[in-house]
Design a protein around this motif. Structure first.
Motif, PDB file in Angstrom:
ATOM      1  N   THR A  32      17.033  20.650 106.089  1.00 52.89           N
ATOM      2  CA  THR A  32      17.305  19.759 107.222  1.00 52.89           C
ATOM      3  C   THR A  32      17.202  18.306 106.786  1.00 52.89           C
ATOM      4  O   THR A  32      18.023  17.475 107.175  1.00 52.89           O
ATOM      5  CB  THR A  32      16.340  20.065 108.381  1.00 52.89           C
ATOM      6  OG1 THR A  32      16.503  21.430 108.767  1.00 52.89           O
ATOM      7  CG2 THR A  32      16.602  19.169 109.570  1.00 52.89           C
ATOM      8  N   LEU A  33      16.206  18.002 105.955  1.00 54.64           N
ATOM      9  CA  LEU A  33      16.060  16.633 105.445  1.00 54.64           C
ATOM     10  C   LEU A  33      17.261  16.244 104.586  1.00 54.64           C
ATOM     11  O   LEU A  33      17.742  15.108 104.667  1.00 54.64           O
ATOM     12  CB  LEU A  33      14.764  16.499 104.645  1.00 54.64           C
ATOM     13  CG  LEU A  33      13.485  16.500 105.465  1.00 54.64           C
ATOM     14  CD1 LEU A  33      12.267  16.649 104.561  1.00 54.64           C
ATOM     15  CD2 LEU A  33      13.385  15.239 106.307  1.00 54.64           C
ATOM     16  N   ALA A  34      17.747  17.181 103.778  1.00 55.45           N
ATOM     17  CA  ALA A  34      18.922  16.899 102.941  1.00 55.45           C
ATOM     18  C   ALA A  34      20.154  16.616 103.811  1.00 55.45           C
ATOM     19  O   ALA A  34      20.918  15.685 103.533  1.00 55.45           O
ATOM     20  CB  ALA A  34      19.197  18.070 101.998  1.00 55.45           C
ATOM     21  N   VAL A  35      20.329  17.384 104.871  1.00 51.43           N
ATOM     22  CA  VAL A  35      21.444  17.157 105.798  1.00 51.43           C
ATOM     23  C   VAL A  35      21.308  15.785 106.458  1.00 51.43           C
ATOM     24  O   VAL A  35      22.286  15.042 106.590  1.00 51.43           O
ATOM     25  CB  VAL A  35      21.521  18.278 106.866  1.00 51.43           C
ATOM     26  CG1 VAL A  35      22.495  17.932 107.980  1.00 51.43           C
ATOM     27  CG2 VAL A  35      21.898  19.603 106.227  1.00 51.43           C
ATOM     28  N   LEU A  36      20.091  15.430 106.857  1.00 50.40           N
ATOM     29  CA  LEU A  36      19.851  14.138 107.498  1.00 50.40           C
ATOM     30  C   LEU A  36      20.173  12.978 106.548  1.00 50.40           C
ATOM     31  O   LEU A  36      20.855  12.026 106.933  1.00 50.40           O
ATOM     32  CB  LEU A  36      18.408  14.045 107.985  1.00 50.40           C
ATOM     33  CG  LEU A  36      18.040  12.767 108.734  1.00 50.40           C
ATOM     34  CD1 LEU A  36      18.795  12.670 110.057  1.00 50.40           C
ATOM     35  CD2 LEU A  36      16.537  12.718 108.984  1.00 50.40           C
ATOM     36  N   VAL A  37      19.715  13.077 105.304  1.00 50.68           N
ATOM     37  CA  VAL A  37      19.983  12.012 104.324  1.00 50.68           C
ATOM     38  C   VAL A  37      21.475  11.883 104.071  1.00 50.68           C
ATOM     39  O   VAL A  37      22.027  10.777 104.051  1.00 50.68           O
ATOM     40  CB  VAL A  37      19.214  12.265 103.004  1.00 50.68           C
ATOM     41  CG1 VAL A  37      19.672  11.323 101.900  1.00 50.68           C
ATOM     42  CG2 VAL A  37      17.716  12.128 103.228  1.00 50.68           C
ATOM     43  N   ARG A  38      22.155  13.002 103.909  1.00 52.62           N
ATOM     44  CA  ARG A  38      23.607  12.967 103.681  1.00 52.62           C
ATOM     45  C   ARG A  38      24.317  12.360 104.884  1.00 52.62           C
ATOM     46  O   ARG A  38      25.262  11.580 104.738  1.00 52.62           O
ATOM     47  CB  ARG A  38      24.130  14.380 103.414  1.00 52.62           C
ATOM     48  CG  ARG A  38      25.642  14.491 103.309  1.00 52.62           C
ATOM     49  CD  ARG A  38      26.152  13.728 102.100  1.00 52.62           C
ATOM     50  NE  ARG A  38      27.568  13.871 101.972  1.00 52.62           N
ATOM     51  CZ  ARG A  38      28.466  12.947 102.303  1.00 52.62           C
ATOM     52  NH1 ARG A  38      28.066  11.797 102.804  1.00 52.62           N
ATOM     53  NH2 ARG A  38      29.746  13.151 102.146  1.00 52.62           N
ATOM     54  N   SER A  39      23.881  12.698 106.076  1.00 50.42           N
ATOM     55  CA  SER A  39      24.499  12.180 107.298  1.00 50.42           C
ATOM     56  C   SER A  39      24.262  10.685 107.449  1.00 50.42           C
ATOM     57  O   SER A  39      25.149   9.959 107.905  1.00 50.42           O
ATOM     58  CB  SER A  39      23.946  12.914 108.520  1.00 50.42           C
ATOM     59  OG  SER A  39      24.197  14.291 108.408  1.00 50.42           O
ATOM     60  N   MET A  40      23.071  10.233 107.063  1.00 51.68           N
ATOM     61  CA  MET A  40      22.798   8.794 107.093  1.00 51.68           C
ATOM     62  C   MET A  40      23.779   8.066 106.176  1.00 51.68           C
ATOM     63  O   MET A  40      24.297   6.999 106.532  1.00 51.68           O
ATOM     64  CB  MET A  40      21.356   8.509 106.650  1.00 51.68           C
ATOM     65  CG  MET A  40      20.312   8.880 107.670  1.00 51.68           C
ATOM     66  SD  MET A  40      18.612   8.796 107.036  1.00 51.68           S
ATOM     67  CE  MET A  40      18.475   7.086 106.560  1.00 51.68           C
ATOM     68  N   GLY A  41      24.023   8.645 105.018  1.00 49.39           N
ATOM     69  CA  GLY A  41      24.980   8.051 104.094  1.00 49.39           C
ATOM     70  C   GLY A  41      26.380   8.023 104.658  1.00 49.39           C
ATOM     71  O   GLY A  41      27.090   7.014 104.576  1.00 49.39           O
ATOM     72  N   LYS A  42      26.780   9.116 105.262  1.00 51.60           N
ATOM     73  CA  LYS A  42      28.130   9.207 105.840  1.00 51.60           C
ATOM     74  C   LYS A  42      28.303   8.206 106.980  1.00 51.60           C
ATOM     75  O   LYS A  42      29.358   7.597 107.127  1.00 51.60           O
ATOM     76  CB  LYS A  42      28.375  10.633 106.343  1.00 51.60           C
ATOM     77  CG  LYS A  42      29.753  10.908 106.811  1.00 51.60           C
ATOM     78  CD  LYS A  42      30.638  11.212 105.638  1.00 51.60           C
ATOM     79  CE  LYS A  42      31.993  11.653 106.122  1.00 51.60           C
ATOM     80  NZ  LYS A  42      33.024  11.338 105.163  1.00 51.60           N
ATOM     81  N   ALA A  43      27.259   8.020 107.774  1.00 52.10           N
ATOM     82  CA  ALA A  43      27.325   7.098 108.915  1.00 52.10           C
ATOM     83  C   ALA A  43      27.047   5.653 108.499  1.00 52.10           C
ATOM     84  O   ALA A  43      27.184   4.744 109.317  1.00 52.10           O
ATOM     85  CB  ALA A  43      26.322   7.524 109.993  1.00 52.10           C
ATOM     86  N   LYS A  44      26.627   5.470 107.244  1.00 49.60           N
ATOM     87  CA  LYS A  44      26.279   4.131 106.736  1.00 49.60           C
ATOM     88  C   LYS A  44      25.150   3.509 107.569  1.00 49.60           C
ATOM     89  O   LYS A  44      25.186   2.346 107.929  1.00 49.60           O
ATOM     90  CB  LYS A  44      27.493   3.196 106.706  1.00 49.60           C
ATOM     91  CG  LYS A  44      28.682   3.731 105.946  1.00 49.60           C
ATOM     92  CD  LYS A  44      28.465   3.619 104.464  1.00 49.60           C
ATOM     93  CE  LYS A  44      29.729   3.934 103.688  1.00 49.60           C
ATOM     94  NZ  LYS A  44      29.714   5.173 102.991  1.00 49.60           N
ATOM     95  N   VAL A  45      24.153   4.336 107.888  1.00 47.68           N
ATOM     96  CA  VAL A  45      22.996   3.907 108.671  1.00 47.68           C
ATOM     97  C   VAL A  45      21.763   4.153 107.814  1.00 47.68           C
ATOM     98  O   VAL A  45      21.594   5.230 107.243  1.00 47.68           O
ATOM     99  CB  VAL A  45      22.885   4.707 109.988  1.00 47.68           C
ATOM    100  CG1 VAL A  45      21.650   4.319 110.750  1.00 47.68           C
ATOM    101  CG2 VAL A  45      24.117   4.509 110.831  1.00 47.68           C
TER     102      VAL A  45
END
Length: 169
Positions: free
Chosen positions: A69-82
């Motif tokens: 879940t943490l890996a998904v969150l980090v990847r999503s932060m990158g994708k959203a540029k947040v």
């Protein structure tokens, strides 16, 4: 879903999604939180307030999250540029102790997410590099190339690691 029945177009979806996510007011599991963040970032939803609110919920619940879940969150932060530094610091602290629990795809997600947000914590990235090296026999050529390119993108200098990955490719 109500959106599907409305027969609205994609642009309407991008406006509809943040209202629905914000309306949940944190009433979701940690996995749901990461999935919502991931879905919105992949759709290209641009709503800084929504992402910041989701990160606020995430920050309070990071210790409860699984490494995946943490890996998904980090990847999503990158994708959203947040980016929210306290979230990343706490996430990497938790992940550092549990990197061996991740599968190869999750390791790739972490690498790409860190590269996209420019997160260059040397200790964490060295630990991640060690896991990539130790598990390189499980990785495809594409996954090795992704690891190589993300470390290059972040301007990480680790000649022995780069030589090893190039040899494996």
């Amino acid at each position: 879903s109500s959106f599907a029945r409305s027969k609205a177009d994609f642009h309407a979806l991008l406006q509809w999604a943040p209202r629905q996510v914000l309306g949940l007011e944190g009433r979701f599991t940690t996995q749901d939180l990461a999935t919502l963040f991931n879905a919105c970032s992949r759709l290209g939803v641009v709503n800084f307030r929504m992402y910041q609110e989701l990160l606020g919920y995430a920050e309070a619940r990071l210790p409860q999250m699984s490494p995946k879940t943490l890996a998904v969150l980090v990847r999503s932060m990158g994708k959203a540029k947040v980016f929210k530094r306290p979230v990343m610091r706490q996430a990497t602290k938790i992940l550092s102790a549990r990197l061996q629990d991740l599968d190869i795809v999750d390791i790739g997600s972490l690498l790409v997410g860190c590269a996209e947000i420019g997160y260059r914590d040397e200790r964490f990235l060295r630990l991640l590099a060690a896991v990539v090296r130790a598990r390189s026999d499980e990785m495809s050529g594409s996954q090795l190339a992704t690891a190589f390119s993300t470390y290059s993108q972040m301007r990480i200098q680790h000649p022995k690691w780069f030589d090893f990955i190039l040899f494996e490719l």
